[in-house]
Design a protein around this motif. Sequence first.
Motif, short mmCIF file in Angstrom:
data_model
loop_
_atom_site.label_atom_id
_atom_site.label_comp_id
_atom_site.label_asym_id
_atom_site.label_seq_id
_atom_site.Cartn_x
_atom_site.Cartn_y
_atom_site.Cartn_z
N THR A 128 0.85 -1.19 0.00
CA THR A 128 0.00 0.00 0.00
C THR A 128 0.88 1.23 0.00
O THR A 128 2.02 1.21 0.46
CB THR A 128 -0.92 0.04 1.22
OG1 THR A 128 -0.11 0.05 2.40
CG2 THR A 128 -1.85 -1.15 1.26
N GLN A 129 0.33 2.31 -0.49
CA GLN A 129 1.06 3.57 -0.48
C GLN A 129 0.53 4.43 0.65
O GLN A 129 -0.68 4.59 0.81
CB GLN A 129 0.87 4.32 -1.80
CG GLN A 129 1.80 3.85 -2.89
CD GLN A 129 1.69 4.80 -4.07
OE1 GLN A 129 0.61 4.96 -4.61
NE2 GLN A 129 2.79 5.40 -4.44
N ASN A 130 1.43 4.96 1.44
CA ASN A 130 1.06 5.90 2.49
C ASN A 130 1.07 7.30 1.92
O ASN A 130 1.90 7.63 1.08
CB ASN A 130 2.01 5.80 3.67
CG ASN A 130 1.90 4.47 4.37
OD1 ASN A 130 0.84 3.86 4.36
ND2 ASN A 130 2.99 4.03 4.98
N GLN A 131 0.17 8.12 2.39
CA GLN A 131 0.09 9.48 1.91
C GLN A 131 0.07 10.42 3.11
O GLN A 131 -0.63 10.18 4.10
CB GLN A 131 -1.18 9.66 1.09
CG GLN A 131 -1.25 10.97 0.37
CD GLN A 131 -2.49 11.04 -0.52
OE1 GLN A 131 -3.42 10.27 -0.37
NE2 GLN A 131 -2.47 11.98 -1.43
N VAL A 132 0.84 11.48 3.02
CA VAL A 132 0.89 12.49 4.07
C VAL A 132 0.40 13.80 3.48
O VAL A 132 0.88 14.24 2.44
CB VAL A 132 2.32 12.66 4.62
CG1 VAL A 132 2.37 13.77 5.64
CG2 VAL A 132 2.82 11.37 5.21
N ASN A 133 -0.57 14.40 4.14
CA ASN A 133 -1.07 15.71 3.73
C ASN A 133 -0.79 16.71 4.83
O ASN A 133 -1.04 16.42 6.01
CB ASN A 133 -2.58 15.66 3.47
CG ASN A 133 -2.93 14.79 2.29
OD1 ASN A 133 -2.30 14.89 1.24
ND2 ASN A 133 -3.91 13.92 2.46
N ILE A 134 -0.30 17.86 4.45
CA ILE A 134 -0.05 18.93 5.40
C ILE A 134 -0.73 20.18 4.88
O ILE A 134 -0.61 20.51 3.70
CB ILE A 134 1.46 19.20 5.57
CG1 ILE A 134 2.17 17.96 6.11
CG2 ILE A 134 1.69 20.41 6.47
CD1 ILE A 134 3.67 18.10 6.19
N SER A 135 -1.45 20.85 5.77
CA SER A 135 -2.04 22.13 5.39
C SER A 135 -1.74 23.14 6.48
O SER A 135 -1.55 22.77 7.65
CB SER A 135 -3.55 22.00 5.17
OG SER A 135 -4.18 21.68 6.37
N ALA A 136 -1.67 24.40 6.11
CA ALA A 136 -1.36 25.44 7.08
C ALA A 136 -2.06 26.73 6.66
O ALA A 136 -2.27 26.97 5.49
CB ALA A 136 0.15 25.66 7.16
N VAL A 137 -2.41 27.50 7.66
CA VAL A 137 -2.91 28.85 7.43
C VAL A 137 -1.82 29.78 7.93
O VAL A 137 -1.42 29.71 9.09
CB VAL A 137 -4.23 29.10 8.19
CG1 VAL A 137 -4.67 30.53 8.03
CG2 VAL A 137 -5.30 28.12 7.74
#
Length: 112
Positions: A5-14
């Motif tokens: 499986t592929q792991n995915q990392v999402n980062i968001s910032a204001v």
Amino acid sequence: MFKQTQNQVNISAVLGEYTIPPLKDMLILGRDSPIGCIAMRRAIELLVKAPFEHIECDDEIISDILVRKSLLNRASREALIEFVIGQVKPLMSIDEILHADLDVSVRLSGKV
């Protein structure tokens, strides 16, 4: 057979501009906050031109409120304490220091 499986990392910032000093209207100090009111008042006096009023609280969570004096021209000390105890206290723990930007508006009317 093993499936990869592929792991995915999402980062968001204001992002916003950091202001010096990081204090505008009010600080609320918990009874067990890491810095005491006297030290905080001295730091504020060095960092901020506007004078701040010290309000001691007889409360099990909140020990002190430091508020910009000019705001007390629009809202009484009692109204401010009532707001902090009723609205802010349920959201804080005894070891926190909370910063608040206040929006105090006054509606005036008169006859001429």
